[in-house]
Write an enzyme that holds these catalytic residues in place. Structure first.
Site, PDB file in Angstrom:
ATOM      1  N   LYS A 268       0.845  -1.202   0.000  1.00  0.00           N
ATOM      2  CA  LYS A 268       0.000   0.000   0.000  1.00  0.00           C
ATOM      3  C   LYS A 268       0.875   1.245   0.000  1.00  0.00           C
ATOM      4  O   LYS A 268       1.695   1.435   0.892  1.00  0.00           O
ATOM      5  CB  LYS A 268      -0.905  -0.009   1.234  1.00  0.00           C
ATOM      6  CG  LYS A 268      -1.726   1.267   1.419  1.00  0.00           C
ATOM      7  CD  LYS A 268      -2.489   1.248   2.741  1.00  0.00           C
ATOM      8  CE  LYS A 268      -3.143   2.589   3.026  1.00  0.00           C
ATOM      9  NZ  LYS A 268      -3.800   2.618   4.361  1.00  0.00           N
ATOM     10  N   ASP A 273      -2.529  10.365   3.914  1.00  0.00           N
ATOM     11  CA  ASP A 273      -3.927   9.962   4.058  1.00  0.00           C
ATOM     12  C   ASP A 273      -4.660  10.901   5.000  1.00  0.00           C
ATOM     13  O   ASP A 273      -4.533  10.801   6.220  1.00  0.00           O
ATOM     14  CB  ASP A 273      -4.011   8.521   4.575  1.00  0.00           C
ATOM     15  CG  ASP A 273      -5.448   8.028   4.660  1.00  0.00           C
ATOM     16  OD1 ASP A 273      -6.330   8.663   4.036  1.00  0.00           O
ATOM     17  OD2 ASP A 273      -5.686   7.014   5.336  1.00  0.00           O
ATOM     18  N   LYS A 280     -10.149  12.434   8.609  1.00  0.00           N
ATOM     19  CA  LYS A 280      -9.656  12.016   9.915  1.00  0.00           C
ATOM     20  C   LYS A 280      -9.649  13.191  10.887  1.00  0.00           C
ATOM     21  O   LYS A 280      -9.620  14.355  10.475  1.00  0.00           O
ATOM     22  CB  LYS A 280      -8.218  11.487   9.790  1.00  0.00           C
ATOM     23  CG  LYS A 280      -8.043  10.232   8.966  1.00  0.00           C
ATOM     24  CD  LYS A 280      -6.570   9.868   8.862  1.00  0.00           C
ATOM     25  CE  LYS A 280      -6.361   8.618   8.027  1.00  0.00           C
ATOM     26  NZ  LYS A 280      -6.836   7.399   8.709  1.00  0.00           N
ATOM     27  N   ASP A 291       1.645   6.205   5.732  1.00  0.00           N
ATOM     28  CA  ASP A 291       0.645   5.306   5.155  1.00  0.00           C
ATOM     29  C   ASP A 291       1.120   4.632   3.870  1.00  0.00           C
ATOM     30  O   ASP A 291       0.358   3.925   3.225  1.00  0.00           O
ATOM     31  CB  ASP A 291      -0.666   6.059   4.909  1.00  0.00           C
ATOM     32  CG  ASP A 291      -1.887   5.175   5.098  1.00  0.00           C
ATOM     33  OD1 ASP A 291      -1.771   4.137   5.780  1.00  0.00           O
ATOM     34  OD2 ASP A 291      -2.960   5.514   4.560  1.00  0.00           O
ATOM     35  N   ASP A 350     -12.145   6.842   3.996  1.00  0.00           N
ATOM     36  CA  ASP A 350     -10.938   6.603   4.788  1.00  0.00           C
ATOM     37  C   ASP A 350     -10.565   5.121   4.824  1.00  0.00           C
ATOM     38  O   ASP A 350      -9.549   4.758   5.392  1.00  0.00           O
ATOM     39  CB  ASP A 350     -11.123   7.139   6.212  1.00  0.00           C
ATOM     40  CG  ASP A 350      -9.813   7.213   6.981  1.00  0.00           C
ATOM     41  OD1 ASP A 350      -8.754   7.335   6.322  1.00  0.00           O
ATOM     42  OD2 ASP A 350      -9.837   7.152   8.224  1.00  0.00           O
ATOM     43  N   GLU A 352      -9.459   3.513   2.292  1.00  0.00           N
ATOM     44  CA  GLU A 352      -8.982   3.637   0.912  1.00  0.00           C
ATOM     45  C   GLU A 352      -7.894   2.643   0.550  1.00  0.00           C
ATOM     46  O   GLU A 352      -7.727   2.288  -0.614  1.00  0.00           O
ATOM     47  CB  GLU A 352      -8.486   5.068   0.656  1.00  0.00           C
ATOM     48  CG  GLU A 352      -7.047   5.371   1.056  1.00  0.00           C
ATOM     49  CD  GLU A 352      -6.761   5.219   2.543  1.00  0.00           C
ATOM     50  OE1 GLU A 352      -5.604   4.915   2.883  1.00  0.00           O
ATOM     51  OE2 GLU A 352      -7.689   5.390   3.371  1.00  0.00           O
ATOM     52  N   ARG A 354      -7.553  -0.509   1.013  1.00  0.00           N
ATOM     53  CA  ARG A 354      -8.031  -1.772   0.435  1.00  0.00           C
ATOM     54  C   ARG A 354      -8.450  -1.587  -1.025  1.00  0.00           C
ATOM     55  O   ARG A 354      -8.400  -2.533  -1.806  1.00  0.00           O
ATOM     56  CB  ARG A 354      -9.173  -2.328   1.277  1.00  0.00           C
ATOM     57  CG  ARG A 354     -10.407  -1.468   1.339  1.00  0.00           C
ATOM     58  CD  ARG A 354     -11.296  -1.805   2.523  1.00  0.00           C
ATOM     59  NE  ARG A 354     -10.673  -1.383   3.777  1.00  0.00           N
ATOM     60  CZ  ARG A 354     -11.208  -1.604   4.982  1.00  0.00           C
ATOM     61  NH1 ARG A 354     -12.360  -2.260   5.079  1.00  0.00           N
ATOM     62  NH2 ARG A 354     -10.602  -1.189   6.072  1.00  0.00           N
TER      63      ARG A 354
END
Length: 503
Positions: A268, A273, A280, A291, A350, A352, A354
């Site tokens: 990933k 993020d 968030k 991230d 959020d 995201e 996956r």
């Protein structure tokens, strides 16, 4: 554009049969017992640590209260017999029956962090396990200073130790082990460098460019898909996550062709993020620079596989995007079409990671790998369930257990987790093939794993590592881990690749 720093800038690691004239500090190990501390190893280096020198050191250490407890540090003046050495640093190893490679690695890391301002160090710790000691020293000495100006750059007495010499009993002792350990430590440090680089300087296009520089230098095949190629290829997950940012997404593929057996690595790569429209909380959002730690780990591991000349083929597929809120961002309730055709209702922007991983997994599956491992800082639920130092490992049962076992053996402590069948229905959507989140908070790490499983090709041995906590240390330093990027799970990944190669 500047490539990630050459990790040869870390401390020089060498072997020596004698103390050199430039040695400033001698680092020894102390084990603990009811009868007091003992110097370990006790059966080597008698020409340096003679009986008289050992006795004198133990007297001095006892006088200042040294116990040999794990990671305890005690520094005393060097006995006169150790000519040229100014001091001896004794690092605690704990009880002898509990001393393993990971404890040695941690103790060496603690020692390295305490040796700032030292040019040359010699150590007897390599007599116990030269690979673990070398990894600990190298990673414990790690610093990240590219963004410090002259005003705050480390002063000479704040710089990490420059050279570590491992005392060895014979000229060929530990040669191969030290060679591998240095390469592994450099790979971990490369992953740390990526993670610690701020999002102002590491965004998708730049991340891809830096990766390409390193990969081409290592002789790997490299493919970079820009936003136009992603659009043409139907990578709806990567495009959906990246569409809110002014800095468009990328997908990078690296291939090291070392043999017929194929392993796919997926990482990933969300370079920052915010959560997108499902934004968030502001508190601690700066930590979301990490991230992309999964991407950093698989890139570093693929480069390492090439440096170690493993007899397998490793392909890393790395989606890179920045998740930002804007007038062009995807919205909660949108439906996107993943690479391969599966439609997903985005209930929470959020969740995201996956979405970009799903595209990458399907693409990686087209290469017909026997094994597929994805790595991601995927869920806060991982930290709720397992804390900040224990990766969650999910996947096909046999391979999941194999990866978790190897992770524990190398000291990264992955823990096998289930993918309960009853949670799968929570990912059903009323309007699409899947929803990207469940309608509740329970088992969030497991639900994310179940989502990814929908995209894994049938018959492939698969492992999913959620490293949301372990990839980034927001607390104080410990062992060979400093603040910021940790490089987890590079050491797990390379050990798994070596295990596969040895089959």
């Amino acid at each position: 554009m500047t490539a990630v720093a050459d990790r040869s800038l870390g401390p020089e690691l060498a072997r020596t049969e004698t103390l050199g004239p430039d040695t400033d500090v001698l680092v020894i190990g102390l084990t603990s017992s009811e009868n007091g501390p003992s110097i370990a190893p006790d059966d080597m280096f008698g020409d340096v640590l003679t009986e008289d020198v050992r006795a004198e050191l133990l007297d001095q250490l006892g006088a200042v209260g040294a116990k040999g407890k794990a990671e305890e540090l005690t520094r005393v003046p060097a006995p006169a017999a150790l000519e040229g050495v100014t001091s001896v640093l004794a690092v605690g190893l704990g009880a002898p029956d509990k001393l393993d490679a990971e404890q040695l690695r941690r103790s060496a890391g603690v020692a390295a962090r305490s040796l700032t301002g030292t040019e040359v160090v010699a150590t007897t710790l390599g007599g116990i396990d030269i690979a673990a000691a070398a990894e600990g020293f190298y990673l414990g000495a790690y610093t990240f200073t590219p963004f410090r100006s002259a005003k705050s750059a480390p002063k000479p007495d704040e710089r990490p130790v420059a050279k570590v010499e491992f005392l060895v009993p014979t000229a060929d002792f530990g040669e191969e082990a030290l060679f591998r350990a240095q390469l592994v430590a450099e790979a971990v440090a490369t992953a740390r460098d990526f993670v610690n680089t701020p999002p102002s300087h590491l965004y998708p296009a730049e991340f891809a460019a830096r990766t390409q520089v390193l990969a081409e230098a290592a002789g790997l095949d490299v493919e970079v898909l820009d936003e136009n190629a992603l659009e043409a290829g139907g990578y709806g997950g990567v495009l959906g996550v990246g569409k809110g940012s002014s800095r468009p997404p990328r997908l990078v593929r690296l291939t090291y062709a070392g043999g017929p057996k194929k392993v796919a690595l997926i990482g990933k790569g969300v370079t920052f993020d915010t959560g997108g429209i499902s934004i968030k909380p502001a508190q601690n959002m700066e930590n979301m620079t990490s991230d992309m730690a999964g991407a950093a780990a698989v890139i570093a591991t693929t480069l390492l596989a090439a440096r170690l000349s493993l007899p397998i083929t490793v392909t890393a597929t790395v989606p890179m995007a920045e998740n930002m809120p804007s007038a062009t961002a995807q919205r909660p309730g949108d439906v996107l079409t993943q690479y391969g055709g599966t439609t997903v209702e985005v209930l929470n922007t959020d969740a995201e990671g996956r979405l970009i991983l799903a595209d990458a997994i399907v693409r990686a599956g087209e290469d017909s790998p026997e094994f597929l491992i994805d790595v991601a800082t995927l869920t806060g639920a991982q930290m709720v369930a397992l804390g900040t130092r224990t990766p969650g490992v999910m996947g096909t049962d046999e391979f999941r257990d194999r990866v978790a076992r190897i992770s524990q053996e190398v000291g990264e402590n992955g823990w096998p987790m289930p993918l309960p069948a009853e949670l799968r229905a929570d990912l059903n959507s009323k309007i699409a093939d899947l929803a990207n989140v469940a309608p509740h908070r329970w088992g969030g790490m497991l639900s994310a794993g179940l989502f990814l499983r929908e995209f894994v090709p049938e018959g492939v041995q698969w492992a999913h590592l959620d490293v949301a906590g372990p990839a980034y240390n927001t607390g104080g330093p410990f062992g060979y881990i400093g603040k910021g990027g940790t490089g987890v799970p590079v050491r797990t990944l390379i050990a798994v690749l070596e295990d596969i190669a040895a089959e």
